[in-house]
Design an enzyme around this catalytic site. Structure first.
Site, PDB file in Angstrom:
ATOM      1  N   ARG A  74     -17.636  -2.291  18.166  1.00 28.71           N
ATOM      2  CA  ARG A  74     -16.924  -3.552  17.926  1.00 28.71           C
ATOM      3  C   ARG A  74     -15.609  -3.619  18.684  1.00 28.71           C
ATOM      4  O   ARG A  74     -14.759  -2.727  18.571  1.00 28.71           O
ATOM      5  CB  ARG A  74     -16.677  -3.765  16.432  1.00 28.71           C
TER       6      ARG A  74
ATOM      7  N   CYS B  79     -19.333   2.205   8.859  1.00 32.42           N
ATOM      8  CA  CYS B  79     -18.553   1.549   9.908  1.00 32.42           C
ATOM      9  C   CYS B  79     -17.314   2.422  10.089  1.00 32.42           C
ATOM     10  O   CYS B  79     -16.502   2.546   9.171  1.00 32.42           O
ATOM     11  CB  CYS B  79     -18.174   0.146   9.454  1.00 32.42           C
TER      12      CYS B  79
ATOM     13  N   CYS C 134     -16.593  -8.983   5.773  1.00 36.15           N
ATOM     14  CA  CYS C 134     -15.938  -7.690   5.527  1.00 36.15           C
ATOM     15  C   CYS C 134     -14.706  -7.884   4.653  1.00 36.15           C
ATOM     16  O   CYS C 134     -13.777  -8.594   5.043  1.00 36.15           O
ATOM     17  CB  CYS C 134     -15.483  -7.067   6.838  1.00 36.15           C
TER      18      CYS C 134
ATOM     19  N   CYS D 106       0.845  -1.202   0.000  1.00 37.32           N
ATOM     20  CA  CYS D 106       0.000   0.000   0.000  1.00 37.32           C
ATOM     21  C   CYS D 106       0.880   1.253   0.000  1.00 37.32           C
ATOM     22  O   CYS D 106       1.864   1.327   0.734  1.00 37.32           O
ATOM     23  CB  CYS D 106      -0.904  -0.008   1.234  1.00 37.32           C
TER      24      CYS D 106
ATOM     25  N   CYS E 291       0.503   0.265  10.310  1.00 40.08           N
ATOM     26  CA  CYS E 291       0.009  -0.741   9.375  1.00 40.08           C
ATOM     27  C   CYS E 291       1.079  -1.651   8.763  1.00 40.08           C
ATOM     28  O   CYS E 291       2.020  -1.179   8.120  1.00 40.08           O
ATOM     29  CB  CYS E 291      -0.780  -0.072   8.259  1.00 40.08           C
TER      30      CYS E 291
ATOM     31  N   CYS F 291       0.502   4.922   6.965  1.00 45.45           N
ATOM     32  CA  CYS F 291      -0.122   4.731   8.285  1.00 45.45           C
ATOM     33  C   CYS F 291       0.862   3.991   9.209  1.00 45.45           C
ATOM     34  O   CYS F 291       1.236   2.843   8.918  1.00 45.45           O
ATOM     35  CB  CYS F 291      -1.425   3.949   8.143  1.00 45.45           C
TER      36      CYS F 291
ATOM     37  N   CYS G 250     -19.619  -5.931   3.837  1.00 43.90           N
ATOM     38  CA  CYS G 250     -18.898  -4.714   4.225  1.00 43.90           C
ATOM     39  C   CYS G 250     -17.605  -4.674   3.417  1.00 43.90           C
ATOM     40  O   CYS G 250     -17.031  -5.723   3.118  1.00 43.90           O
ATOM     41  CB  CYS G 250     -18.580  -4.773   5.721  1.00 43.90           C
TER      42      CYS G 250
HETATM   43  N1  SAM Z   1      -6.594   0.586   3.101  1.00 43.50           N
HETATM   44  C1  SAM Z   1      -7.871   0.861   3.604  1.00 43.50           C
HETATM   45  C2  SAM Z   1      -7.868   2.011   4.586  1.00 43.50           C
HETATM   46  O1  SAM Z   1      -6.894   2.244   5.264  1.00 43.50           O
HETATM   47  O2  SAM Z   1      -8.908   2.676   4.675  1.00 43.50           O
HETATM   48  C3  SAM Z   1      -8.556  -0.341   4.233  1.00 43.50           C
HETATM   49  C4  SAM Z   1      -7.791  -1.339   5.067  1.00 43.50           C
HETATM   50  S1  SAM Z   1      -7.064  -0.734   6.575  1.00 43.50           S
HETATM   51  C5  SAM Z   1      -5.982  -2.050   7.021  1.00 43.50           C
HETATM   52  C6  SAM Z   1      -8.401  -0.753   7.723  1.00 43.50           C
HETATM   53  C7  SAM Z   1      -8.154  -0.323   9.136  1.00 43.50           C
HETATM   54  O3  SAM Z   1      -7.460  -1.335   9.851  1.00 43.50           O
HETATM   55  C8  SAM Z   1      -7.314   0.905   9.389  1.00 43.50           C
HETATM   56  O4  SAM Z   1      -8.008   2.083   9.212  1.00 43.50           O
HETATM   57  C9  SAM Z   1      -6.925   0.734  10.844  1.00 43.50           C
HETATM   58  O5  SAM Z   1      -7.849   1.378  11.668  1.00 43.50           O
HETATM   59  C10 SAM Z   1      -6.957  -0.781  11.056  1.00 43.50           C
HETATM   60  N2  SAM Z   1      -5.608  -1.311  11.314  1.00 43.50           N
HETATM   61  C11 SAM Z   1      -4.623  -1.488  10.417  1.00 43.50           C
HETATM   62  N3  SAM Z   1      -3.500  -1.957  11.004  1.00 43.50           N
HETATM   63  C12 SAM Z   1      -3.785  -2.103  12.317  1.00 43.50           C
HETATM   64  C13 SAM Z   1      -3.037  -2.533  13.441  1.00 43.50           C
HETATM   65  N4  SAM Z   1      -1.756  -2.891  13.338  1.00 43.50           N
HETATM   66  N5  SAM Z   1      -3.632  -2.555  14.649  1.00 43.50           N
HETATM   67  C14 SAM Z   1      -4.936  -2.174  14.762  1.00 43.50           C
HETATM   68  N6  SAM Z   1      -5.683  -1.748  13.743  1.00 43.50           N
HETATM   69  C15 SAM Z   1      -5.135  -1.698  12.524  1.00 43.50           C
HETATM   70 FE1  SF4 Z   2      -2.760   1.286   3.402  1.00 46.47          FE
HETATM   71 FE2  SF4 Z   2      -2.686   0.138   5.771  1.00 46.47          FE
HETATM   72 FE3  SF4 Z   2      -3.049   2.755   5.607  1.00 46.47          FE
HETATM   73 FE4  SF4 Z   2      -5.012   1.071   4.785  1.00 46.47          FE
HETATM   74  S1  SF4 Z   2      -4.234   1.319   6.857  1.00 46.47           S
HETATM   75  S2  SF4 Z   2      -4.247   2.906   3.753  1.00 46.47           S
HETATM   76  S3  SF4 Z   2      -3.763  -0.615   4.009  1.00 46.47           S
HETATM   77  S4  SF4 Z   2      -1.202   1.637   4.978  1.00 46.47           S
END
Ligand code: SAM
Ligand code: SF4
Ligand code: DTB
Length: 352
Positions: free
Chosen positions: A266, A194, A103, A59, A66, A63, A134
């Site tokens: 949740r 959500c 989801c 990606c 992530c 973040c 979802c």
């Molecule tokens: N890429 C899309 C986005 O960011 O909107 C969808 C997938 S993203 C992985 C969905 C959510 O997963 C993120 O917004 C975050 O809140 C949660 N998430 C991702 N990594 C995480 C982690 N290590 N611990 C807890 N929540 C996490």
């Molecule tokens: Fe990409 Fe992870 Fe951020 Fe979603 S949460 S936009 S998968 S880096």
């Protein structure tokens, strides 16, 4: 559920009011959260969703939490968009093990227009199995949101993640405002929202209050509010973050329940690292939804069997049915009883 209770749904919570809730003695906060919960929901029912990563890793976003960001070396194997048939197979398995919502998540900044026919076909296929659908695909423009709604997508997940003040410490490649715009496009298209966040990222209590204030003061509360505990993944900037005290996590759930009485809150990521007692306290605080199945998107979640055992120990039933406004109470109650019996035999027989 007490149907005669006239709910006060507010959208004007002040930071001071929310801070005061966080500062309550723990038992008083839990009592208030339980009272609100029992006025709006069957108190021993928990909604069960299963996650599926339809496109994994690589990606472009940054973040800090992530494992799927291409900027961090987390050892994750990237995978292209999953074939539609494979997604349907996974959805069938999720249904067979008792999930009512499926989801689908993609590691995208936003979907490309060439991806849309695939994801809309996935929605139609999963819906045809009788599951709620979802998706979480990143930012959506108005027409993409309309397209997903037209395909029948029930919920779109897009998190605010944290307070507006702390947000810049965590993500720099998209703004808070970008996120609010996606959420507004989802609402305009008529889908359910959500939206929640992550705690344990080094934020202050005031940031947890700030996140909940944003969610509770939206023109409509998100129907589903995921509260994730950070899953610390090696290689991400937050891999060595200090643990959040479990009581602070529970307080966040309780305050979410009080501010958003009719939303499903949740207990999301992080359950694999929690003991049963902390999870039980989260349900007492008003959490009434979980992710179920041994994997979240890329990280482990408790095994299904372990969750069945926990439900059994606590006398929790998986929620089978959402009461819709257009159904009479009597009709809804009959369907509810029938579905409850079916879910009971699935969960409790398997938990033996
Ligand atoms: N890429 C899309 C986005 O960011 O909107 C969808 C997938 S993203 C992985 C969905 C959510 O997963 C993120 O917004 C975050 O809140 C949660 N998430 C991702 N990594 C995480 C982690 N290590 N611990 C807890 N929540 C996490
Ligand atoms: Fe990409 Fe992870 Fe951020 Fe979603 S949460 S936009 S998968 S880096
Ligand atoms: C949400 O709030 N939590 C889920 C879902 N929405 C998409 C994702 C949790 C991901 C945890 C890290 C991982 O497994 O990659």
């Amino acid at each position: 559920m007490n149907a005669s209770f006239a709910p006060t749904i507010r959208h004007d919570w002040t930071r001071a009011e929310i801070t005061a809730l966080f500062a309550l003695p723990f038992s008083d906060l839990m009592f208030q959260a339980q009272s609100v919960h029992r006025a709006h929901f069957y108190p021993n029912e928990v909604q069960v969703s299963t996650l599926c990563s339809i496109k994994t890793g690589a990606c472009p976003e940054d973040c800090a939490y992530c494992p799927q960001s291409a900027r961090y070396d987390t050892g994750l194997e990237r995978e292209k968009l999953m074939a539609v048939e494979k997604v349907i197979e996974e959805a069938k398995a999720a249904k067979a093990s008792g999930a009512t919502r499926f989801c689908m998540g993609a590691a995208w900044r936003s979907p490309k227009n060439k991806d849309m026919p695939y994801v809309t076909t996935m929605v139609q296929g999963v819906k045809a199995l009788g599951l709620e659908t979802c998706m979480t695909l990143g930012m959506l423009d108005e027409s993409q949101a309309q397209e997903l709604a037209k395909a029948g997508l029930d919920y779109y997940n897009h998190n605010l993640d944290t307070s507006p003040e702390y947000y810049g410490e965590i993500i720099t490649t998209r703004t808070y405002q970008d996120r609010l715009e996606t959420l507004s496009n989802v609402r305009k298209a008529g889908m359910k929202v959500c939206c929640g966040g992550i705690v344990g990222m080094g934020e202050e209590e005031s940031d947890r209050a700030g996140l909940l204030q944003q969610l509770a003061n939206m023109p409509e509360h998100p129907e589903s509010v995921p509260i994730n505990m950070l899953v610390k993944v090696g290689g991400t900037p937050l891999e060595n973050e200090a643990d959040l005290d479990p009581f602070d996590f529970i307080r966040t759930i309780a305050v979410a329940r009080i501010l958003m009485p009719q939303s499903h809150v949740r207990l999301s990521a992080g359950r694999e690292q929690m003991n049963e007692q902390t999870q039980a306290m989260a349900f007492l605080a008003g959490a009434n939804s979980i992710f179920y199945g041994e994997k979240l998107l890329t990280t482990p979640n408790p095994e299904a069997n372990k969750d069945m055992q926990l439900f059994k120990k606590l006398g929790i039933k998986p929620e089978a049915y959402e009461v819709h406004e257009d159904e009479s109470e009597q009709e809804a109650s009959i369907v509810h009883q029938l579905q409850e019996a079916a879910m009971d035999s699935m969960f409790y027989n398997a938990a033996k």
